[in-house]
Scaffold this motif. Sequence first.
Motif, PDB file in Angstrom:
ATOM      1  N   SER A   1      57.812  33.782  41.265  1.00 44.27           N
ATOM      2  CA  SER A   1      58.446  33.710  42.600  1.00 44.27           C
ATOM      3  C   SER A   1      58.890  35.074  43.099  1.00 44.27           C
ATOM      4  O   SER A   1      59.990  35.239  43.635  1.00 44.27           O
ATOM      5  N   ILE A   2      58.040  36.081  42.905  1.00 42.22           N
ATOM      6  CA  ILE A   2      58.320  37.427  43.419  1.00 42.22           C
ATOM      7  C   ILE A   2      57.377  37.690  44.580  1.00 42.22           C
ATOM      8  O   ILE A   2      56.160  37.673  44.414  1.00 42.22           O
ATOM      9  N   ASP A   3      57.962  37.891  45.759  1.00 37.32           N
ATOM     10  CA  ASP A   3      57.166  38.204  46.955  1.00 37.32           C
ATOM     11  C   ASP A   3      57.291  39.684  47.249  1.00 37.32           C
ATOM     12  O   ASP A   3      58.402  40.195  47.415  1.00 37.32           O
ATOM     13  N   LEU A   4      56.149  40.354  47.315  1.00 35.97           N
ATOM     14  CA  LEU A   4      56.171  41.777  47.650  1.00 35.97           C
ATOM     15  C   LEU A   4      56.186  41.948  49.168  1.00 35.97           C
ATOM     16  O   LEU A   4      55.480  41.224  49.873  1.00 35.97           O
ATOM     17  N   PRO A   5      56.959  42.897  49.680  1.00 40.76           N
ATOM     18  CA  PRO A   5      56.980  43.142  51.134  1.00 40.76           C
ATOM     19  C   PRO A   5      55.680  43.819  51.580  1.00 40.76           C
ATOM     20  O   PRO A   5      54.889  44.292  50.756  1.00 40.76           O
ATOM     21  N   LYS A   6      55.491  43.907  52.893  1.00 44.92           N
ATOM     22  CA  LYS A   6      54.274  44.540  53.446  1.00 44.92           C
ATOM     23  C   LYS A   6      54.138  45.998  53.004  1.00 44.92           C
ATOM     24  O   LYS A   6      53.029  46.513  52.876  1.00 44.92           O
ATOM     25  N   THR A   7      55.256  46.655  52.761  1.00 46.93           N
ATOM     26  CA  THR A   7      55.211  48.065  52.333  1.00 46.93           C
ATOM     27  C   THR A   7      54.520  48.224  50.980  1.00 46.93           C
ATOM     28  O   THR A   7      54.103  49.327  50.619  1.00 46.93           O
ATOM     29  N   ALA A   8      54.402  47.127  50.237  1.00 43.39           N
ATOM     30  CA  ALA A   8      53.755  47.182  48.921  1.00 43.39           C
ATOM     31  C   ALA A   8      52.281  46.806  48.989  1.00 43.39           C
ATOM     32  O   ALA A   8      51.656  46.542  47.963  1.00 43.39           O
ATOM     33  N   ALA A   9      51.700  46.808  50.192  1.00 47.57           N
ATOM     34  CA  ALA A   9      50.281  46.452  50.354  1.00 47.57           C
ATOM     35  C   ALA A   9      49.358  47.245  49.423  1.00 47.57           C
ATOM     36  O   ALA A   9      48.424  46.663  48.854  1.00 47.57           O
ATOM     37  N   PRO A  10      49.594  48.565  49.198  1.00 44.41           N
ATOM     38  CA  PRO A  10      48.692  49.291  48.296  1.00 44.41           C
ATOM     39  C   PRO A  10      48.663  48.719  46.872  1.00 44.41           C
ATOM     40  O   PRO A  10      47.626  48.728  46.215  1.00 44.41           O
ATOM     41  N   ILE A  11      49.809  48.198  46.405  1.00 50.51           N
ATOM     42  CA  ILE A  11      49.832  47.646  45.043  1.00 50.51           C
ATOM     43  C   ILE A  11      49.085  46.304  45.012  1.00 50.51           C
ATOM     44  O   ILE A  11      48.451  45.969  44.016  1.00 50.51           O
ATOM     45  N   ALA A  12      49.131  45.549  46.110  1.00 56.04           N
ATOM     46  CA  ALA A  12      48.382  44.287  46.176  1.00 56.04           C
ATOM     47  C   ALA A  12      46.879  44.564  46.136  1.00 56.04           C
ATOM     48  O   ALA A  12      46.131  43.870  45.442  1.00 56.04           O
ATOM     49  N   LYS A  13      46.439  45.608  46.844  1.00 51.02           N
ATOM     50  CA  LYS A  13      45.009  45.983  46.828  1.00 51.02           C
ATOM     51  C   LYS A  13      44.606  46.471  45.436  1.00 51.02           C
ATOM     52  O   LYS A  13      43.520  46.173  44.948  1.00 51.02           O
ATOM     53  N   TYR A  14      45.488  47.253  44.824  1.00 55.20           N
ATOM     54  CA  TYR A  14      45.244  47.736  43.457  1.00 55.20           C
ATOM     55  C   TYR A  14      45.108  46.553  42.496  1.00 55.20           C
ATOM     56  O   TYR A  14      44.189  46.516  41.667  1.00 55.20           O
ATOM     57  N   ALA A  15      46.008  45.574  42.626  1.00 51.30           N
ATOM     58  CA  ALA A  15      45.962  44.395  41.758  1.00 51.30           C
ATOM     59  C   ALA A  15      44.620  43.688  41.891  1.00 51.30           C
ATOM     60  O   ALA A  15      44.019  43.295  40.875  1.00 51.30           O
ATOM     61  N   GLU A  16      44.122  43.532  43.104  1.00 52.20           N
ATOM     62  CA  GLU A  16      42.826  42.868  43.308  1.00 52.20           C
ATOM     63  C   GLU A  16      41.699  43.644  42.631  1.00 52.20           C
ATOM     64  O   GLU A  16      40.774  43.040  42.085  1.00 52.20           O
ATOM     65  N   ARG A  17      41.780  44.982  42.646  1.00 52.13           N
ATOM     66  CA  ARG A  17      40.765  45.798  41.948  1.00 52.13           C
ATOM     67  C   ARG A  17      40.772  45.481  40.453  1.00 52.13           C
ATOM     68  O   ARG A  17      39.730  45.335  39.830  1.00 52.13           O
ATOM     69  N   VAL A  18      41.980  45.407  39.892  1.00 54.76           N
ATOM     70  CA  VAL A  18      42.110  45.123  38.459  1.00 54.76           C
ATOM     71  C   VAL A  18      41.635  43.701  38.153  1.00 54.76           C
ATOM     72  O   VAL A  18      40.895  43.474  37.196  1.00 54.76           O
ATOM     73  N   PHE A  19      42.035  42.740  39.001  1.00 51.26           N
ATOM     74  CA  PHE A  19      41.689  41.332  38.758  1.00 51.26           C
ATOM     75  C   PHE A  19      40.184  41.073  38.860  1.00 51.26           C
ATOM     76  O   PHE A  19      39.699  40.066  38.363  1.00 51.26           O
ATOM     77  N   SER A  20      39.462  41.960  39.551  1.00 49.43           N
ATOM     78  CA  SER A  20      38.020  41.749  39.711  1.00 49.43           C
ATOM     79  C   SER A  20      37.218  42.296  38.526  1.00 49.43           C
ATOM     80  O   SER A  20      36.013  42.087  38.432  1.00 49.43           O
ATOM     81  N   ARG A  21      37.875  42.985  37.602  1.00 53.11           N
ATOM     82  CA  ARG A  21      37.176  43.522  36.423  1.00 53.11           C
ATOM     83  C   ARG A  21      36.775  42.383  35.494  1.00 53.11           C
ATOM     84  O   ARG A  21      37.565  41.471  35.242  1.00 53.11           O
ATOM     85  N   GLN A  22      35.567  42.490  34.936  1.00 60.43           N
ATOM     86  CA  GLN A  22      35.072  41.424  34.062  1.00 60.43           C
ATOM     87  C   GLN A  22      35.963  41.229  32.836  1.00 60.43           C
ATOM     88  O   GLN A  22      36.215  40.106  32.413  1.00 60.43           O
ATOM     89  N   GLY A  23      36.462  42.351  32.275  1.00 63.85           N
ATOM     90  CA  GLY A  23      37.347  42.250  31.106  1.00 63.85           C
ATOM     91  C   GLY A  23      38.606  41.460  31.414  1.00 63.85           C
ATOM     92  O   GLY A  23      39.074  40.670  30.600  1.00 63.85           O
ATOM     93  N   PHE A  24      39.139  41.661  32.619  1.00 68.25           N
ATOM     94  CA  PHE A  24      40.339  40.928  33.021  1.00 68.25           C
ATOM     95  C   PHE A  24      40.027  39.445  33.196  1.00 68.25           C
ATOM     96  O   PHE A  24      40.753  38.578  32.696  1.00 68.25           O
ATOM     97  N   ILE A  25      38.938  39.158  33.886  1.00 72.60           N
ATOM     98  CA  ILE A  25      38.545  37.761  34.153  1.00 72.60           C
ATOM     99  C   ILE A  25      38.311  37.018  32.839  1.00 72.60           C
ATOM    100  O   ILE A  25      38.811  35.906  32.639  1.00 72.60           O
ATOM    101  N   ASP A  26      37.582  37.653  31.919  1.00 73.82           N
ATOM    102  CA  ASP A  26      37.262  37.011  30.634  1.00 73.82           C
ATOM    103  C   ASP A  26      38.513  36.772  29.783  1.00 73.82           C
ATOM    104  O   ASP A  26      38.552  35.844  28.968  1.00 73.82           O
TER     105      ASP A  26
END
Length: 198
Positions: free
Chosen positions: A162-187
Motif C-alpha cells: 500500500s505504498i503509492d509513489l507521487p508523480k515526482t517519482a515517475a522515473p523510478i516507476a519507469k526504471y522498475a518496469e525496465r527491471v520487471f521486463s528482464r527474463q531473469g526477474f520474470i523467471d
Amino acid sequence: MMNLYSGTTDPFSHRCRIVLYEKGMDFQVIDVDLFNKPEDIAVINPYNRVPVLVDRDLVLYEPNIINEYIDERFPHPQLMPADPIMRAKARQLLHSLEHELFSHIEALEKNAKGVEKNRAHVRDQLVQLAPMFVKQKFMLGEEFSMLDVAIAPLLWRLEHYSIDLPKTAAPIAKYAERVFSRQGFIDALTPSERAMRR
C-alpha cells in the motif's frame, strides 16, 4: 547442484532467485512456507530464516552474502563491478539501501503497529532516488547490477505494501518496469509473487 531454500513471498529470497536466474545456471529452488517452516531450516540456519543456499558442504544464509558468492563463483554475467573502487561504492550504496529501505520491510510484511510511518519513510526514500534514473538506466549506470537485484523485490511489492509513489517519482516507476521486463526477474517470480500486482 545448488539448493536455495526460498520463501515463496519473501523479498530477500526473491533477490537470491533473481541472481540465480540472471546467471542461468543449474540450481534447485526449494519453496518454504514462511508460516509453516520445515524443521531443517533451523538446523541449517541458526536464525531459522530464509533464504539459505546449500552448495555441497557450504551453507550460506544472508541474502547479500549468498548473492556475492554466486556472483564470484559464476562470474557471467557479472553483477558486482569488476573495478575495486566501483565495487566498494556498490557495497556502500547497498549498505545504505539496507539501512534506509530494507530495514522497514519486516514492519510492512507484518502490517505491524506504526506501519504508516514505515510506508511514508520508504515512499520518501524512493522519491529521493528517482532523479538518479533520469540520467541512467540502472542504479550503477547502464549495466544491471546487484543493486538493481536488491531493490527490485521491494519495487514489485509497493502495491502489496500500500505504498503509492507521487508523480515526482515517475522515473523510478519507469526504471522498475525496465527491471520487471528482464527474463531473469520474470523467471524468478513465484505464483504468490505474481499475484501481488494487478
